[in-house]
Design a protein around this motif. Structure first.
Motif, PDB file in Angstrom:
ATOM      1  N   ALA A  26      34.970  42.147  41.413  1.00  0.00           N
ATOM      2  CA  ALA A  26      33.749  42.806  41.899  1.00  0.00           C
ATOM      3  C   ALA A  26      33.293  43.928  40.975  1.00  0.00           C
ATOM      4  O   ALA A  26      32.146  44.376  41.070  1.00  0.00           O
ATOM      5  CB  ALA A  26      33.981  43.341  43.303  1.00  0.00           C
ATOM      6  N   ARG A  27      34.128  44.382  40.053  1.00  0.00           N
ATOM      7  CA  ARG A  27      33.747  45.469  39.147  1.00  0.00           C
ATOM      8  C   ARG A  27      32.846  44.990  38.014  1.00  0.00           C
ATOM      9  O   ARG A  27      32.277  45.804  37.290  1.00  0.00           O
ATOM     10  CB  ARG A  27      35.000  46.100  38.531  1.00  0.00           C
ATOM     11  N   TYR A  28      32.748  43.699  37.803  1.00  0.00           N
ATOM     12  CA  TYR A  28      32.087  43.177  36.609  1.00  0.00           C
ATOM     13  C   TYR A  28      30.873  42.331  36.979  1.00  0.00           C
ATOM     14  O   TYR A  28      30.882  41.614  37.983  1.00  0.00           O
ATOM     15  CB  TYR A  28      33.076  42.325  35.799  1.00  0.00           C
ATOM     16  N   PRO A  29      29.823  42.383  36.153  1.00  0.00           N
ATOM     17  CA  PRO A  29      28.638  41.556  36.426  1.00  0.00           C
ATOM     18  C   PRO A  29      28.895  40.070  36.226  1.00  0.00           C
ATOM     19  O   PRO A  29      28.256  39.233  36.844  1.00  0.00           O
ATOM     20  CB  PRO A  29      27.614  42.081  35.413  1.00  0.00           C
ATOM     21  N   GLY A  30      29.843  39.729  35.344  1.00  0.00           N
ATOM     22  CA  GLY A  30      30.240  38.338  35.126  1.00  0.00           C
ATOM     23  C   GLY A  30      31.725  38.204  35.401  1.00  0.00           C
ATOM     24  O   GLY A  30      32.532  38.999  34.903  1.00  0.00           O
ATOM     25  N   SER A  31      32.115  37.195  36.168  1.00  0.00           N
ATOM     26  CA  SER A  31      33.506  37.110  36.628  1.00  0.00           C
ATOM     27  C   SER A  31      34.501  36.963  35.482  1.00  0.00           C
ATOM     28  O   SER A  31      35.597  37.526  35.529  1.00  0.00           O
ATOM     29  CB  SER A  31      33.669  35.953  37.608  1.00  0.00           C
ATOM     30  N   ARG A  32      34.147  36.246  34.416  1.00  0.00           N
ATOM     31  CA  ARG A  32      35.111  36.019  33.342  1.00  0.00           C
ATOM     32  C   ARG A  32      35.463  37.315  32.609  1.00  0.00           C
ATOM     33  O   ARG A  32      36.488  37.389  31.932  1.00  0.00           O
ATOM     34  CB  ARG A  32      34.616  34.955  32.371  1.00  0.00           C
ATOM     35  N   SER A  33      34.627  38.349  32.753  1.00  0.00           N
ATOM     36  CA  SER A  33      34.943  39.646  32.146  1.00  0.00           C
ATOM     37  C   SER A  33      36.161  40.291  32.791  1.00  0.00           C
ATOM     38  O   SER A  33      36.714  41.247  32.251  1.00  0.00           O
ATOM     39  CB  SER A  33      33.742  40.584  32.258  1.00  0.00           C
ATOM     40  N   ALA A  34      36.572  39.777  33.943  1.00  0.00           N
ATOM     41  CA  ALA A  34      37.721  40.346  34.653  1.00  0.00           C
ATOM     42  C   ALA A  34      39.047  39.756  34.191  1.00  0.00           C
ATOM     43  O   ALA A  34      40.090  40.082  34.754  1.00  0.00           O
ATOM     44  CB  ALA A  34      37.559  40.129  36.157  1.00  0.00           C
ATOM     45  N   LEU A  35      39.035  38.909  33.165  1.00  0.00           N
ATOM     46  CA  LEU A  35      40.265  38.221  32.773  1.00  0.00           C
ATOM     47  C   LEU A  35      41.359  39.177  32.333  1.00  0.00           C
ATOM     48  O   LEU A  35      42.519  39.042  32.742  1.00  0.00           O
ATOM     49  CB  LEU A  35      39.970  37.195  31.675  1.00  0.00           C
ATOM     50  N   LEU A  36      41.035  40.162  31.491  1.00  0.00           N
ATOM     51  CA  LEU A  36      42.083  41.065  30.998  1.00  0.00           C
ATOM     52  C   LEU A  36      42.773  41.816  32.139  1.00  0.00           C
ATOM     53  O   LEU A  36      44.005  41.832  32.216  1.00  0.00           O
ATOM     54  CB  LEU A  36      41.503  42.029  29.964  1.00  0.00           C
ATOM     55  N   PRO A  37      42.026  42.471  33.038  1.00  0.00           N
ATOM     56  CA  PRO A  37      42.730  43.137  34.137  1.00  0.00           C
ATOM     57  C   PRO A  37      43.462  42.166  35.064  1.00  0.00           C
ATOM     58  O   PRO A  37      44.515  42.515  35.623  1.00  0.00           O
ATOM     59  CB  PRO A  37      41.622  43.896  34.879  1.00  0.00           C
ATOM     60  N   LEU A  38      42.944  40.945  35.230  1.00  0.00           N
ATOM     61  CA  LEU A  38      43.655  39.982  36.076  1.00  0.00           C
ATOM     62  C   LEU A  38      44.983  39.571  35.452  1.00  0.00           C
ATOM     63  O   LEU A  38      45.976  39.349  36.163  1.00  0.00           O
ATOM     64  CB  LEU A  38      42.795  38.749  36.320  1.00  0.00           C
ATOM     65  N   LEU A  39      45.027  39.481  34.125  1.00  0.00           N
ATOM     66  CA  LEU A  39      46.306  39.190  33.470  1.00  0.00           C
ATOM     67  C   LEU A  39      47.302  40.321  33.687  1.00  0.00           C
ATOM     68  O   LEU A  39      48.502  40.091  33.880  1.00  0.00           O
ATOM     69  CB  LEU A  39      46.082  38.947  31.972  1.00  0.00           C
ATOM     70  N   HIS A  40      46.809  41.574  33.662  1.00  0.00           N
ATOM     71  CA  HIS A  40      47.697  42.692  34.004  1.00  0.00           C
ATOM     72  C   HIS A  40      48.151  42.597  35.460  1.00  0.00           C
ATOM     73  O   HIS A  40      49.300  42.928  35.789  1.00  0.00           O
ATOM     74  CB  HIS A  40      46.984  44.025  33.775  1.00  0.00           C
ATOM     75  N   LEU A  41      47.247  42.157  36.324  1.00  0.00           N
ATOM     76  CA  LEU A  41      47.596  42.048  37.745  1.00  0.00           C
ATOM     77  C   LEU A  41      48.725  41.047  37.959  1.00  0.00           C
ATOM     78  O   LEU A  41      49.712  41.351  38.666  1.00  0.00           O
ATOM     79  CB  LEU A  41      46.360  41.639  38.552  1.00  0.00           C
ATOM     80  N   VAL A  42      48.620  39.848  37.382  1.00  0.00           N
ATOM     81  CA  VAL A  42      49.703  38.880  37.585  1.00  0.00           C
ATOM     82  C   VAL A  42      50.972  39.331  36.870  1.00  0.00           C
ATOM     83  O   VAL A  42      52.086  39.010  37.311  1.00  0.00           O
ATOM     84  CB  VAL A  42      49.266  37.461  37.123  1.00  0.00           C
ATOM     85  N   GLN A  43      50.826  40.086  35.785  1.00  0.00           N
ATOM     86  CA  GLN A  43      52.008  40.625  35.118  1.00  0.00           C
ATOM     87  C   GLN A  43      52.717  41.640  36.001  1.00  0.00           C
ATOM     88  O   GLN A  43      53.947  41.765  35.967  1.00  0.00           O
ATOM     89  CB  GLN A  43      51.612  41.254  33.784  1.00  0.00           C
ATOM     90  N   SER A  44      51.960  42.355  36.817  1.00  0.00           N
ATOM     91  CA  SER A  44      52.576  43.320  37.728  1.00  0.00           C
ATOM     92  C   SER A  44      53.365  42.636  38.833  1.00  0.00           C
ATOM     93  O   SER A  44      54.221  43.259  39.474  1.00  0.00           O
ATOM     94  CB  SER A  44      51.499  44.221  38.350  1.00  0.00           C
ATOM     95  N   GLU A  45      53.101  41.368  39.049  1.00  0.00           N
ATOM     96  CA  GLU A  45      53.819  40.620  40.089  1.00  0.00           C
ATOM     97  C   GLU A  45      55.162  40.118  39.602  1.00  0.00           C
ATOM     98  O   GLU A  45      56.168  40.215  40.303  1.00  0.00           O
ATOM     99  CB  GLU A  45      52.962  39.443  40.562  1.00  0.00           C
ATOM    100  N   GLU A  46      55.196  39.572  38.400  1.00  0.00           N
ATOM    101  CA  GLU A  46      56.430  38.959  37.903  1.00  0.00           C
ATOM    102  C   GLU A  46      57.042  39.671  36.710  1.00  0.00           C
ATOM    103  O   GLU A  46      58.128  39.304  36.261  1.00  0.00           O
ATOM    104  CB  GLU A  46      56.151  37.502  37.523  1.00  0.00           C
ATOM    105  N   GLY A  47      56.336  40.655  36.152  1.00  0.00           N
ATOM    106  CA  GLY A  47      56.841  41.337  34.980  1.00  0.00           C
ATOM    107  C   GLY A  47      56.459  40.659  33.684  1.00  0.00           C
ATOM    108  O   GLY A  47      56.780  41.150  32.605  1.00  0.00           O
ATOM    109  N   TYR A  48      55.778  39.538  33.781  1.00  0.00           N
ATOM    110  CA  TYR A  48      55.270  38.833  32.610  1.00  0.00           C
ATOM    111  C   TYR A  48      54.176  37.890  33.098  1.00  0.00           C
ATOM    112  O   TYR A  48      53.991  37.688  34.311  1.00  0.00           O
ATOM    113  CB  TYR A  48      56.374  38.077  31.877  1.00  0.00           C
TER     114      TYR A  48
END
Length: 279
Positions: A26-48
């Motif tokens: 929701a922070r971005y005008p285009g959804s694909r712009s959220a890829l970098l923070p989403l990769l950090h998000l899944v990394q926070s779940e498993e550590g990688y």
């Protein structure tokens, strides 16, 4: 051989990640712009960033897994395999290396019994050499979960990793208090650091980093300097009777402000032009 599809997250994990991902996108005008923070998000779940995490990002952003993989493998901050609670990075770029970074890295490899990008058997520490982290005036620098430990030596770095493994509290030289790698990844995903006092403790640049700024502002100059006026400067603004000109804080002293010694290769140099190699 082709790999089987990545296993899905458990239902409760997926529900939590879906809610967090919705907030990120929701922070971005285009959804694909959220890829970098989403990769950090899944990394926070498993550590990688696992194959399951990349599949989640692809599905959430309507991308292919190939598109997500291309990004996840490009940036070194995304881990592609399980790593330790503490990511210990030793800068081995030029200045840190000659100031002792190479010796620190070699010492830690031997002390921990691991190589580059390897993790100790207890899962506590992953060791890696890292590229420049823009802290050259504090060389050699070690980073733990991207927090700075400045002016390190092989001995101090050894104590640092021993304290991390033993669970003792360690304090970065500057910046926020240390947290786990998973917690760091969640903060990088854009979620607030809710630890009491953590935000206030982030601080700023150290004194060594600010010396050039002070000099540029005319602060802390050792003595007055004689400078020639710039073209077009009014006569009454020029130094009188040969008195040295005291630069104001708003002035920037540069090669245009005063005569400079010429290079030895300049024909006008008093010593004459330097000879070409071999002459």
């Amino acid at each position: 051989m082709p790999q089987l599809p990545a296993a899905p997250y458990p239902a409760e994990v997926r529900a939590r990640l879906d809610a967090d991902a919705k907030e990120v996108v929701a922070r971005y005008p285009g959804s694909r712009s959220a890829l970098l923070p989403l990769l950090h998000l899944v990394q926070s779940e498993e550590g990688y960033v696992s194959r399951t995490g990349m599949a989640f990002c692809a599905e959430t952003l309507d991308l292919t897994t190939a598109e997500v993989t291309a990004v996840a493998t490009f940036y070194s901050m995304y881990r592609r395999r399980p790593s330790g609670d503490y990511q210990v990075g030793v800068c081995t770029n030029t200045l840190c290396a000659v100031m002792g970074g190479d010796a620190i890295f070699d010492t830690l490899k031997e002390h921990l019994g691991v190589g580059n990008n390897e993790t100790t058997e207890d899962g506590k520490v992953t060791l890696e050499h890292i590229e420049c982290n823009a802290a050259c005036d504090f060389a050699p620098v070690v980073m733990v979960n991207w927090e700075f430990f400045d002016n390190q030596t092989p001995e101090s770095a050894t104590r640092l990793v021993d304290d991390l493994i033993a669970g003792r509290t360690v304090e970065p030289t500057r910046g926020a208090p240390l947290c786990s790698y998973k917690d760091t990844a969640r903060i990088l995903a854009g979620f607030p650091d809710e630890r009491p006092g953590a935000v206030e403790a982030t601080g700023g640049a150290g004194p060594a980093s600010l010396v050039g700024l002070k000099l540029a502002k005319g602060e802390g100059l050792p003595k007055a300097r004689v400078v020639s006026p710039r073209a077009g400067q009014p006569e009454d603004a020029r130094p009188q009777d040969g008195q040295p000109h005291e630069p104001s804080p708003s002035e920037h002293l540069s090669s245009h402000d005063a005569p400079q010694q010429t290079s030895a290769s300049d024909p006008e140099h008093p010593a004459g032009p330097a000879a070409e190699e071999g002459e």
